[in-house]
Design a protein around this motif. Structure first.
Motif, mmCIF file in Angstrom:
data_model
loop_
_atom_site.group_PDB
_atom_site.id
_atom_site.type_symbol
_atom_site.label_atom_id
_atom_site.label_comp_id
_atom_site.label_asym_id
_atom_site.label_seq_id
_atom_site.Cartn_x
_atom_site.Cartn_y
_atom_site.Cartn_z
ATOM 1 N N UNK A 1 0.828 -1.206 0.000
ATOM 2 C CA UNK A 1 0.000 0.000 0.000
ATOM 3 C C UNK A 1 0.865 1.261 0.000
ATOM 4 N N UNK A 2 1.979 1.192 0.717
ATOM 5 C CA UNK A 2 2.873 2.348 0.854
ATOM 6 C C UNK A 2 3.365 2.831 -0.511
ATOM 7 N N UNK A 3 3.617 1.900 -1.402
ATOM 8 C CA UNK A 3 4.111 2.276 -2.729
ATOM 9 C C UNK A 3 3.017 2.845 -3.632
ATOM 10 N N UNK A 4 1.758 2.636 -3.233
ATOM 11 C CA UNK A 4 0.648 3.148 -4.045
ATOM 12 C C UNK A 4 0.136 4.492 -3.567
ATOM 13 N N UNK A 5 -0.233 4.524 -2.273
ATOM 14 C CA UNK A 5 -0.886 5.724 -1.728
ATOM 15 C C UNK A 5 -0.772 5.684 -0.213
ATOM 16 N N UNK A 6 -0.116 6.700 0.346
ATOM 17 C CA UNK A 6 0.068 6.701 1.806
ATOM 18 C C UNK A 6 -1.079 7.368 2.548
ATOM 19 N N UNK A 7 -1.693 8.394 1.929
ATOM 20 C CA UNK A 7 -2.766 9.132 2.607
ATOM 21 C C UNK A 7 -3.471 9.994 1.592
ATOM 22 N N UNK A 8 -4.777 10.135 1.751
ATOM 23 C CA UNK A 8 -5.524 11.078 0.925
ATOM 24 C C UNK A 8 -6.709 11.595 1.737
ATOM 25 N N UNK A 9 -7.098 12.813 1.508
ATOM 26 C CA UNK A 9 -8.277 13.375 2.148
ATOM 27 C C UNK A 9 -9.472 12.455 1.872
ATOM 28 N N UNK A 10 -10.268 12.181 2.917
ATOM 29 C CA UNK A 10 -11.410 11.273 2.724
ATOM 30 C C UNK A 10 -12.735 12.031 2.527
ATOM 31 N N UNK A 11 -12.670 13.350 2.483
ATOM 32 C CA UNK A 11 -13.865 14.123 2.134
ATOM 33 C C UNK A 11 -13.780 14.433 0.638
ATOM 34 N N UNK B 1 -12.987 12.510 -1.642
ATOM 35 C CA UNK B 1 -12.124 11.514 -2.269
ATOM 36 C C UNK B 1 -12.266 10.192 -1.523
ATOM 37 N N UNK B 2 -11.946 9.127 -2.238
ATOM 38 C CA UNK B 2 -11.976 7.828 -1.577
ATOM 39 C C UNK B 2 -10.837 6.980 -2.120
ATOM 40 N N UNK B 3 -10.676 5.766 -1.591
ATOM 41 C CA UNK B 3 -9.606 4.882 -2.073
ATOM 42 C C UNK B 3 -10.004 3.441 -1.838
ATOM 43 N N UNK B 4 -9.312 2.549 -2.536
ATOM 44 C CA UNK B 4 -9.730 1.146 -2.511
ATOM 45 C C UNK B 4 -9.683 0.523 -1.115
ATOM 46 N N UNK B 5 -8.604 0.732 -0.326
ATOM 47 C CA UNK B 5 -8.578 0.064 0.988
ATOM 48 C C UNK B 5 -9.772 0.452 1.879
ATOM 49 N N UNK B 6 -10.196 1.707 1.862
ATOM 50 C CA UNK B 6 -11.302 2.092 2.750
ATOM 51 C C UNK B 6 -12.632 1.528 2.232
ATOM 52 N N UNK B 7 -12.743 1.411 0.928
ATOM 53 C CA UNK B 7 -13.964 0.808 0.358
ATOM 54 C C UNK B 7 -14.025 -0.668 0.726
ATOM 55 N N UNK B 8 -12.904 -1.351 0.490
ATOM 56 C CA UNK B 8 -12.882 -2.793 0.793
ATOM 57 C C UNK B 8 -13.060 -3.051 2.279
ATOM 58 N N UNK B 9 -12.442 -2.230 3.116
ATOM 59 C CA UNK B 9 -12.572 -2.438 4.563
ATOM 60 C C UNK B 9 -14.021 -2.236 5.006
ATOM 61 N N UNK C 1 -8.054 14.502 10.544
ATOM 62 C CA UNK C 1 -7.163 14.618 9.381
ATOM 63 C C UNK C 1 -6.862 13.256 8.750
ATOM 64 N N UNK C 2 -6.669 12.256 9.605
ATOM 65 C CA UNK C 2 -6.225 10.969 9.084
ATOM 66 C C UNK C 2 -7.352 9.940 8.969
ATOM 67 N N UNK C 3 -8.593 10.431 8.954
ATOM 68 C CA UNK C 3 -9.750 9.550 8.800
ATOM 69 C C UNK C 3 -9.557 8.546 7.664
ATOM 70 N N UNK C 4 -9.647 7.262 7.993
ATOM 71 C CA UNK C 4 -9.588 6.221 6.965
ATOM 72 C C UNK C 4 -8.265 6.118 6.256
ATOM 73 N N UNK C 5 -7.184 6.365 6.969
ATOM 74 C CA UNK C 5 -5.848 6.323 6.352
ATOM 75 C C UNK C 5 -5.615 5.006 5.581
ATOM 76 N N UNK C 6 -5.147 5.106 4.337
ATOM 77 C CA UNK C 6 -5.002 3.906 3.488
ATOM 78 C C UNK C 6 -4.040 2.847 4.045
#
Ligand SMILES: *Cc1c(COP(=O)(O)O)cnc(C)c1O
Length: 455
Positions: A80-90, A92-100, A326-331
């Motif tokens: 995951x680190x090589x893909x995306x370390x953090x992104x705003x969750x308002x 925007x979204x990302x696969x790990x938070x969707x899958x989780x 700030x770190x809500x749903x960190x990837x």
């Protein structure tokens, strides 16, 4: 250079010069307590800078499930680190938070279909408390502003979480800052009458809750409790029947039920979630600690469609839940959580734990005959040994004597991390512990208890 040193000493000096440790009287570290710098971890073991190893029998404050440096979780976080370390969750979204979110809603008690994220247990409690209060306001029941909590409960250290908790040691000093909560006597089964079963005692104690609900339901948003085990409250335990009765009563009185599964979730009590043992579905379920297998800070509050729907409206109605971290749903944290859930799926963890907890209970109950042990109690992978000055009257040791500290120090000298809460020694090991390691941990506790109670 100090940083190049291979011994503990220089790290300890540098630490004590600047680091202010949690839940600690720092003066203790002048004499009483060794500060132990850890250089690496592997499985149940922690290793200091002199190569001394400590068996982590408290799962590093109840967070670790599958050992330190678990290869599968390491790989998932690295990827995951090589893909995306953090992104705003308002917005925007990302696969790990969707899958989780898909995974958590699939394994949680049925009907918990919505996940809100924060980054620690206290914040999850704050979210549940605010959401419940806000729900009632959104549906036109603005008088429901109060919370009912149990005596001896613990829900974290931030002001809202501290207010709904009830461990005096952490709470007393801050009382002027805290909201007023309705406190009901805990069903804690250490206090049951001789000959009374856990279920009978828990049922009897429920009358206090019923009375509080009858009196306060009109002004109460939610009841909050730790299902089955009050962990920070000295690992006191109660019967699932209390949760069954509570669910029914909360429905009848139109009060939310918040299950704080921050410590007991993810298999600790023998089932994936403690609520399962009562067959109930809370309105809010708070998860953290084991959520990422103790890898990274993450918490989640699961709730229902009706709660979600009460916030779903035109923006200008200002009904939305405008809470964020700030770190809500960190990837990275979500990736660790997904890897941990994957281990549950593939490795028959709960079944394997049944054998381990049977062994742990069997060995720990050997301590029951000790003249200063009042009780050995167990719920799944949590076992607690209650020390008393006098067994017949259950007179406790005065807290000032700090007997548990002697056990802590002895255990360290034997390469085991035990961290008694007052006069209660407990075991809450990572699930990768072996039966032989359990034997070692219990033996070291026995020696420690011997030393701590010999005068
Ligand atoms: C540890 C704990 C919390 C607080 O979690 P933090 O991550 O330490 O803020 C809340 N509730 C329970 C039941 C806990 O054991």
């Amino acid at each position: 250079m100090a940083g190049m040193s291979s011994s503990n000493t220089s790290y300890v000096a540098r630490d004590l010069a600047h680091v202010w440790h949690p839940c600690t009287q720092m003066k203790d570290h002048e004499q009483q307590l060794p500060m132990i710098p850890i250089r690496r971890g592997e499985g149940v073991w922690l290793e200091d800078f002199e190569g001394v190893r400590y068996l982590d029998a408290v799962s590093s404050w109840w967070v670790n499930l599958f050992g330190h440096a678990n290869p599968r979780i390491n790989a998932a976080v690295r990827e995951q680190l090589d893909r995306l370390e953090q992104v705003i969750l308002a917005g925007f979204t990302h696969e790990p938070v969707i899958r989780l979110s898909e995974s958590l809603t699939a394994i949680a008690p049925q009907g918990l279909t919505r996940c809100f994220y924060a980054d620690n247990g206290s914040s999850a409690v704050e979210v549940a408390v605010k959401m419940s209060f806000h729900y009632w306001r959104n549906v036109g029941r603005g008088a429901k502003t109060r919370f009912i909590a149990l005596s001896n409960s613990y829900h974290g250290e931030t002001l809202g979480a501290l207010a709904v908790g009830n461990v005096e040691l952490y709470k007393a000093i801050y009382k002027p800052l805290l909201m007023d909560v309705i406190t009901v006597p805990s069903p804690d089964c250490f206090e049951r009458e001789p000959g009374e079963s856990w279920a009978e005692h828990s049922r009897r104690k429920f009358t206090h809750m019923e009375a509080a609900l009858q009196k306060h339901a009109h002004e109460t948003a939610a009841v909050i409790l730790e299902p089955l085990v009050q962990c920070a409250g000295s690992m006191r335990m109660y019967d699932p029947v209390y949760l069954e009765l509570l669910r029914e009563a909360c429905d009848r009185h139109e009060v939310h039920l918040i299950a704080d599964e921050v410590a007991v979730g993810f298999g600790r009590t023998g089932t994936l979630f403690a609520c399962e043992q009562a067959g109930i579905r809370p309105d809010f379920m708070c998860l953290s600690k084991g959520l990422t297998s103790g890898y990274l800070p993450l918490s989640a509050v699961l709730t229902t469609e009706p709660v979600y729907a009460a916030f779903y409206d035109e923006y200008v109605k200002l009904n939305a839940f405008l809470h964020s971290h700030s770190f809500t749903g960190n990837p990275l944290a979500c990736a660790a959580a997904l890897a941990s859930l994957d281990i549950f799926r593939t490795d028959n963890v709960l079944e394997r734990n049944r054998a381990l907890s049977a062994h742990l209970g069997l060995r720990a109950r050997e301590l029951e005959s000790h003249p200063h042990v009042a009780e050995v109690r167990q719920r799944g992978m949590i076992v607690a040994v209650e020390l008393v000055r006098e067994k017949a009257t259950r007179q406790p040791y005065p807290w000032q004597e700090r007997r548990g500290l002697r056990i802590y120090r002895h255990a360290l000298s034997r390469g085991v991390l035990l961290r008694p809460i007052g006069n209660v020694v407990y075991f809450m090991p990572p699930y990768v512990i072996t039966p032989e390691q359990i034997d070692l941990v219990v033996e070291v506790a026995r020696e420690g208890i011997e030393l701590a109670t010999c005068d």
